[in-house]
Motif scaffolding. Structure first.
Motif, PDB file in Angstrom:
ATOM      1  N   MET A   1     -46.394 -64.641 -21.210  1.00 41.48           N
ATOM      2  CA  MET A   1     -47.736 -64.140 -21.005  1.00 41.48           C
ATOM      3  C   MET A   1     -47.740 -62.658 -21.355  1.00 41.48           C
ATOM      4  O   MET A   1     -46.770 -61.963 -21.190  1.00 41.48           O
ATOM      5  CB  MET A   1     -48.144 -64.321 -19.547  1.00 41.48           C
ATOM      6  CG  MET A   1     -48.131 -65.768 -19.071  1.00 41.48           C
ATOM      7  SD  MET A   1     -49.194 -66.845 -20.035  1.00 41.48           S
ATOM      8  CE  MET A   1     -50.777 -66.334 -19.431  1.00 41.48           C
ATOM      9  N   GLY A   2     -48.853 -62.147 -21.809  1.00 39.63           N
ATOM     10  CA  GLY A   2     -48.933 -60.761 -22.225  1.00 39.63           C
ATOM     11  C   GLY A   2     -49.754 -59.938 -21.250  1.00 39.63           C
ATOM     12  O   GLY A   2     -50.616 -60.440 -20.554  1.00 39.63           O
ATOM     13  N   ASN A   3     -49.460 -58.670 -21.225  1.00 40.04           N
ATOM     14  CA  ASN A   3     -50.202 -57.721 -20.418  1.00 40.04           C
ATOM     15  C   ASN A   3     -50.626 -56.578 -21.304  1.00 40.04           C
ATOM     16  O   ASN A   3     -49.887 -56.162 -22.175  1.00 40.04           O
ATOM     17  CB  ASN A   3     -49.330 -57.152 -19.294  1.00 40.04           C
ATOM     18  CG  ASN A   3     -48.914 -58.198 -18.307  1.00 40.04           C
ATOM     19  OD1 ASN A   3     -49.677 -59.089 -17.991  1.00 40.04           O
ATOM     20  ND2 ASN A   3     -47.692 -58.117 -17.831  1.00 40.04           N
ATOM     21  N   CYS A   4     -51.783 -56.042 -21.081  1.00 44.25           N
ATOM     22  CA  CYS A   4     -52.227 -54.865 -21.812  1.00 44.25           C
ATOM     23  C   CYS A   4     -52.935 -53.981 -20.814  1.00 44.25           C
ATOM     24  O   CYS A   4     -53.751 -54.455 -20.028  1.00 44.25           O
ATOM     25  CB  CYS A   4     -53.160 -55.228 -22.966  1.00 44.25           C
ATOM     26  SG  CYS A   4     -53.618 -53.782 -23.937  1.00 44.25           S
ATOM     27  N   CYS A   5     -52.612 -52.734 -20.837  1.00 45.41           N
ATOM     28  CA  CYS A   5     -53.200 -51.838 -19.858  1.00 45.41           C
ATOM     29  C   CYS A   5     -53.452 -50.480 -20.481  1.00 45.41           C
ATOM     30  O   CYS A   5     -52.703 -50.025 -21.322  1.00 45.41           O
ATOM     31  CB  CYS A   5     -52.255 -51.675 -18.664  1.00 45.41           C
ATOM     32  SG  CYS A   5     -52.911 -50.531 -17.426  1.00 45.41           S
ATOM     33  N   CYS A   6     -54.473 -49.868 -20.058  1.00 45.07           N
ATOM     34  CA  CYS A   6     -54.775 -48.491 -20.448  1.00 45.07           C
ATOM     35  C   CYS A   6     -55.131 -47.768 -19.168  1.00 45.07           C
ATOM     36  O   CYS A   6     -56.045 -48.161 -18.462  1.00 45.07           O
ATOM     37  CB  CYS A   6     -55.964 -48.437 -21.404  1.00 45.07           C
ATOM     38  SG  CYS A   6     -55.737 -49.509 -22.839  1.00 45.07           S
ATOM     39  N   CYS A   7     -54.405 -46.728 -18.859  1.00 47.36           N
ATOM     40  CA  CYS A   7     -54.687 -46.022 -17.623  1.00 47.36           C
ATOM     41  C   CYS A   7     -54.358 -44.547 -17.789  1.00 47.36           C
ATOM     42  O   CYS A   7     -53.630 -44.163 -18.683  1.00 47.36           O
ATOM     43  CB  CYS A   7     -53.883 -46.611 -16.466  1.00 47.36           C
ATOM     44  SG  CYS A   7     -52.109 -46.552 -16.715  1.00 47.36           S
ATOM     45  N   THR A  21     -45.004 -58.539 -23.743  1.00 45.56           N
ATOM     46  CA  THR A  21     -45.120 -59.989 -23.826  1.00 45.56           C
ATOM     47  C   THR A  21     -43.745 -60.616 -23.650  1.00 45.56           C
ATOM     48  O   THR A  21     -42.766 -60.124 -24.202  1.00 45.56           O
ATOM     49  CB  THR A  21     -45.692 -60.401 -25.199  1.00 45.56           C
ATOM     50  OG1 THR A  21     -46.976 -59.808 -25.346  1.00 45.56           O
ATOM     51  CG2 THR A  21     -45.822 -61.903 -25.325  1.00 45.56           C
ATOM     52  N   GLU A  22     -43.714 -61.697 -22.889  1.00 46.79           N
ATOM     53  CA  GLU A  22     -42.495 -62.475 -22.741  1.00 46.79           C
ATOM     54  C   GLU A  22     -42.808 -63.888 -23.195  1.00 46.79           C
ATOM     55  O   GLU A  22     -43.750 -64.507 -22.707  1.00 46.79           O
ATOM     56  CB  GLU A  22     -42.036 -62.476 -21.287  1.00 46.79           C
ATOM     57  CG  GLU A  22     -40.742 -63.201 -21.087  1.00 46.79           C
ATOM     58  CD  GLU A  22     -40.243 -63.106 -19.650  1.00 46.79           C
ATOM     59  OE1 GLU A  22     -40.770 -62.288 -18.884  1.00 46.79           O
ATOM     60  OE2 GLU A  22     -39.337 -63.864 -19.322  1.00 46.79           O
ATOM     61  N   GLY A  23     -42.060 -64.360 -24.163  1.00 46.74           N
ATOM     62  CA  GLY A  23     -42.291 -65.690 -24.712  1.00 46.74           C
ATOM     63  C   GLY A  23     -41.891 -65.706 -26.170  1.00 46.74           C
ATOM     64  O   GLY A  23     -41.813 -64.665 -26.812  1.00 46.74           O
ATOM     65  N   SER A  24     -41.636 -66.884 -26.691  1.00 51.17           N
ATOM     66  CA  SER A  24     -41.151 -67.017 -28.062  1.00 51.17           C
ATOM     67  C   SER A  24     -42.301 -67.101 -29.054  1.00 51.17           C
ATOM     68  O   SER A  24     -43.273 -67.813 -28.834  1.00 51.17           O
ATOM     69  CB  SER A  24     -40.281 -68.264 -28.191  1.00 51.17           C
ATOM     70  OG  SER A  24     -39.102 -68.103 -27.421  1.00 51.17           O
ATOM     71  N   LEU A  25     -42.140 -66.392 -30.157  1.00 46.45           N
ATOM     72  CA  LEU A  25     -43.069 -66.429 -31.276  1.00 46.45           C
ATOM     73  C   LEU A  25     -42.247 -66.668 -32.535  1.00 46.45           C
ATOM     74  O   LEU A  25     -41.398 -65.843 -32.887  1.00 46.45           O
ATOM     75  CB  LEU A  25     -43.841 -65.104 -31.388  1.00 46.45           C
ATOM     76  CG  LEU A  25     -44.759 -64.946 -32.604  1.00 46.45           C
ATOM     77  CD1 LEU A  25     -45.883 -65.970 -32.567  1.00 46.45           C
ATOM     78  CD2 LEU A  25     -45.314 -63.526 -32.644  1.00 46.45           C
TER      79      LEU A  25
END
Length: 155
Positions: A1-7, A21-25
């Motif tokens: 699953m991916g995370n995106c953050c702007c702070c 992101t953790e997972g195979s592509l």
């Protein structure tokens, strides 16, 4: 699953952006074929603002049973709004004598890059992979855990 953050970081003049992101592509084989593995939108407030970028991509090369050698190559490219900033080339080769079974070799491509060419406003940074070399058609590549972060420095 991916995370995106702007702070906003503790300093009101600096901003921190990240994606991970953790997972195979699966990365297809072929010279000139690039696959986007990371995308990060970043906002700058003035032209030529300093942006420090850090990324790492974990690679998994799967080697088929019966191959006594391995030989592979991949290029990682960092771009801002489609403009190439840097290319890294990673190549490995070796002997697998005594290892008749299938195996997976995990490698990492890290980078730190300082960009001071962005114009004010929305900018998108991307990291791509090009799987351009392999000694055996059964060698495959996947991108696994990967991350990209940016610190935008204020005045």
């Amino acid at each position: 699953m991916g995370n995106c953050c702007c702070c906003t970081s503790p300093s009101p003049q600096n901003e921190f952006f990240f994606t991970q992101t953790e997972g195979s592509l699966a990365i297809p084989f072929g010279a000139g074929i690039e696959t986007i593995v990371l995308t990060l939108p970043v906002t700058t407030t003035f032209d030529l603002q300093n942006v420090k970028l850090d990324y790492v991509v974990q690679l998994a090369f799967t080697l088929a049973a019966g191959n006594t050698t391995f030989d592979y190559g991949v290029r990682a490219r960092l771009r801002r709004n489609g403009v190439l900033l840097v290319t890294q080339t990673f190549q490995q080769s070796g002997n697998r004598t005594g290892m008749p079974g299938a195996s997976t070799r995990r490698e990492h491509i890290p980078n730190t890059w300082a960009d001071n060419g962005a114009l004010a406003g929305a900018n998108t940074y991307t990291v791509t992979l090009e799987f351009f070399q392999r000694a055996n058609a059964t060698t495959t590549l996947t991108a696994e855990t990967r991350s990209l972060n940016a610190i935008v420095f204020g005045l």
